[in-house]
Design a protein around this motif. Structure first.
Motif, PDB file in Angstrom:
ATOM      1  N   ASN A   1      14.393  23.119  -6.092  1.00 47.18           N
ATOM      2  CA  ASN A   1      13.330  23.742  -5.803  1.00 47.18           C
ATOM      3  C   ASN A   1      13.472  24.019  -4.525  1.00 47.18           C
ATOM      4  OD1 ASN A   1      12.192  23.655  -8.128  1.00 47.18           O
ATOM      5  ND2 ASN A   1      10.508  22.323  -7.372  1.00 47.18           N
TER       6      ASN A   1
ATOM      7  N   ASP B   1      16.921  28.638  -1.636  1.00 50.37           N
ATOM      8  CA  ASP B   1      16.411  29.910  -1.736  1.00 50.37           C
ATOM      9  C   ASP B   1      17.152  30.327  -2.978  1.00 50.37           C
ATOM     10  OD1 ASP B   1      18.996  30.895  -0.981  1.00 50.37           O
ATOM     11  OD2 ASP B   1      18.487  30.414   1.015  1.00 50.37           O
ATOM     12  N   SER B   2      16.691  31.690  -3.532  1.00 51.12           N
ATOM     13  CA  SER B   2      17.238  32.173  -4.707  1.00 51.12           C
ATOM     14  C   SER B   2      18.717  32.227  -4.605  1.00 51.12           C
ATOM     15  CB  SER B   2      16.346  33.358  -5.201  1.00 51.12           C
ATOM     16  OG  SER B   2      16.464  34.440  -3.890  1.00 51.12           O
TER      17      SER B   2
ATOM     18  N   ARG C   1      20.693  29.014  -5.246  1.00 53.15           N
ATOM     19  CA  ARG C   1      20.578  28.167  -6.605  1.00 53.15           C
ATOM     20  C   ARG C   1      21.359  28.345  -7.658  1.00 53.15           C
ATOM     21  NH1 ARG C   1      14.207  27.909  -8.524  1.00 53.15           N
ATOM     22  NH2 ARG C   1      13.054  27.147  -6.530  1.00 53.15           N
ATOM     23  N   ALA C   2      21.639  29.654  -8.014  1.00 52.01           N
ATOM     24  CA  ALA C   2      22.728  29.892  -9.197  1.00 52.01           C
ATOM     25  C   ALA C   2      23.886  29.181  -8.908  1.00 52.01           C
ATOM     26  CB  ALA C   2      22.889  31.263  -9.327  1.00 52.01           C
TER      27      ALA C   2
ATOM     28  N   ARG D   1      23.626  25.052  -9.027  1.00 50.45           N
ATOM     29  CA  ARG D   1      23.464  24.810 -10.422  1.00 50.45           C
ATOM     30  C   ARG D   1      24.631  24.866 -11.041  1.00 50.45           C
ATOM     31  NH1 ARG D   1      18.465  28.435 -11.026  1.00 50.45           N
ATOM     32  NH2 ARG D   1      19.829  29.913 -11.942  1.00 50.45           N
TER      33      ARG D   1
ATOM     34  N   ASP E   1      11.137  26.007 -14.409  1.00 50.32           N
ATOM     35  CA  ASP E   1      11.800  27.221 -14.105  1.00 50.32           C
ATOM     36  C   ASP E   1      12.848  27.568 -15.562  1.00 50.32           C
ATOM     37  OD1 ASP E   1      13.640  29.390 -13.650  1.00 50.32           O
ATOM     38  OD2 ASP E   1      13.813  28.866 -11.594  1.00 50.32           O
TER      39      ASP E   1
ATOM     40  N   GLN F   1      14.401  30.236 -16.506  1.00 45.88           N
ATOM     41  CA  GLN F   1      15.903  30.637 -16.663  1.00 45.88           C
ATOM     42  C   GLN F   1      16.755  29.572 -16.100  1.00 45.88           C
ATOM     43  OE1 GLN F   1      16.089  33.904 -13.576  1.00 45.88           O
ATOM     44  NE2 GLN F   1      15.015  35.304 -14.846  1.00 45.88           N
ATOM     45  N   GLU F   2      16.375  28.624 -15.101  1.00 52.70           N
ATOM     46  CA  GLU F   2      17.241  27.618 -14.743  1.00 52.70           C
ATOM     47  C   GLU F   2      17.363  26.797 -15.985  1.00 52.70           C
ATOM     48  OE1 GLU F   2      16.488  25.545 -10.992  1.00 52.70           O
ATOM     49  OE2 GLU F   2      15.679  23.994 -12.113  1.00 52.70           O
TER      50      GLU F   2
ATOM     51  N   TYR G   1      14.292  46.069 -11.151  1.00 53.90           N
ATOM     52  CA  TYR G   1      15.281  45.053 -10.645  1.00 53.90           C
ATOM     53  C   TYR G   1      16.472  45.004 -10.187  1.00 53.90           C
ATOM     54  CZ  TYR G   1      10.949  42.940 -12.825  1.00 53.90           C
ATOM     55  OH  TYR G   1       9.418  42.881 -13.010  1.00 53.90           O
TER      56      TYR G   1
END
Length: 347
Positions: A165, A168-169, A172-173, A176, A196, A198-199, A302
């Motif tokens: 959490n 930042d984006s 994250r990836a 993870r 989340d 997508q997570e 996007y």
């Protein structure tokens, strides 16, 4: 074996509000399960009960066949062999990275502690960082250290409480992926609590969707996305196109997007909700059988794809269509829409 069995958990707080309503969950040994749900659904309460920080009103928790929670039984947290990775790492600020990782290795001799510490830091990609202090690390590095600390005592189960959490984006990836690789390398059973979608879908082997204190559906990410148990779950785990439909002949349904093929026989039902995903819809200039006409109302770009919304006759709200590649339509223009693949159907 480190299989987790949660059966019939109920929990209410002093105000009398029932948070868990008979929650059931099985996490096979070596599996990373994501517990997904909206705020207030009970997922964090379940995690705290499994960890031993809360007592359930009723129900049982078993880990590797050992009863942790049940009638007259409450094993304290420190005796559960459960590692915990909290939301923001919660490293001890006055201890070095190495001493943070080795903190839970009570009873081990100095050589064993050093070997385990080095092994865990290598596992999370932080070899050579042992002498640093937590404030000298980035947020992603701190989360890796927290995971190494949780894995060091060789727990039967690792609990991850929304651990990404605070990142930042862009981070994250990567974090993870590192966490997932480390868990798989050790063969640990793990439960990731997250809100989340997508997570959950991209990280876990198994996803349990919690709604109103119960597991509404538990399945692999692909099965959950492709075959949700009801329209609410369909919309919660991803973008969904939900259309009123009337079942016709040959396992088809008539909708505002024309006649669509159903993935499974509707079991004698004649009317219900047809489920499609935005990526099953195509924009086309053709005017042929199976194509309906509509007007573009919005385009959201996007980079890797775009969401184009189109208003069609017979449906009250514009329909989202996921488009890859160059966008050739603009708001106000007319376009054709064609359905590809099979649709879900819910009464």
């Amino acid at each position: 074996m480190n299989e987790l069995h949660v059966e019939g958990l109920t929990k209410s707080y002093e105000e009398g509000e029932l948070i868990l309503r008979g929650l059931e969950l099985i996490v096979p040994s070596g599996t990373l399960a994501a517990v997904l749900g909206p705020s207030g659904c009970g997922k964090t309460t379940m995690l705290r009960i499994v960890a031993g920080f809360l007592r359930a009103d009723t129900g049982t928790v078993r880990l590797g066949g050992r009863l942790l929670n049940g009638p007259g039984v409450h094993v304290p947290p420190e005796r559960r062999r459960i590692g915990i990775v909290p939301q923001e790492g919660a490293l001890f600020p006055h201890l070095s990275v190495a001493r943070n990782v080795a903190f839970g290795l009570t009873g081990a001799d100095r050589c064993e502690r050093r070997r385990t510490k080095d092994e865990m830091l290598e596992l999370v990609g932080l070899t050579g960082y042992g002498d640093r202090m937590p404030h000298e690390l980035s947020g992603g590095q701190q989360q890796r250290v927290a995971l190494a600390r949780a894995l060091a005592p060789r727990p039967q189960l690792v609990l991850l409480d929304e651990p990404f959490n605070a990142l930042d984006s862009a981070l994250r990836a990567g974090v993870r992926a590192d966490v997932r690789s480390a868990l798989r390398a050790t063969g640990a059973t793990a439960v990731l609590v997250t809100h989340d979608q997508q997570e959950a879908l991209s990280t876990a082997d198994l996803v349990a969707v919690v709604r109103d204190g119960r597991v509404a559906q538990c399945a692999t990410p692909q099965d959950l996305y492709r075959r949700p148990a009801d329209p609410w779950i369909a919309g919660f785990v991803g973008d969904a196109v939900l259309l009123p439909g009337t079942v016709g002949a040959d396992n088809t349904a008539r909708t505002a997007l024309g006649t669509v093929t159903l993935a499974a026989p509707p079991g004698g039902l004649r009317a219900g909700t047809v489920l499609l995903r935005p990526e099953q819809l195509r924009l086309t200039d053709e005017d042929s059988v199976g194509v309906v006409r509509g007007t573009v109302t919005d385009v959201s770009y996007y980079g890797h794809d775009a969401m184009v919304t189109v208003a069609v006759d017979g449906h009250d709200t514009p329909i989202g269509i996921r488009v890859a590649g160059p966008i050739r339509v603009r708001p106000g223009e007319e376009t054709g829409v064609r359905v590809e693949g099979e649709a879900g159907f819910h009464p």
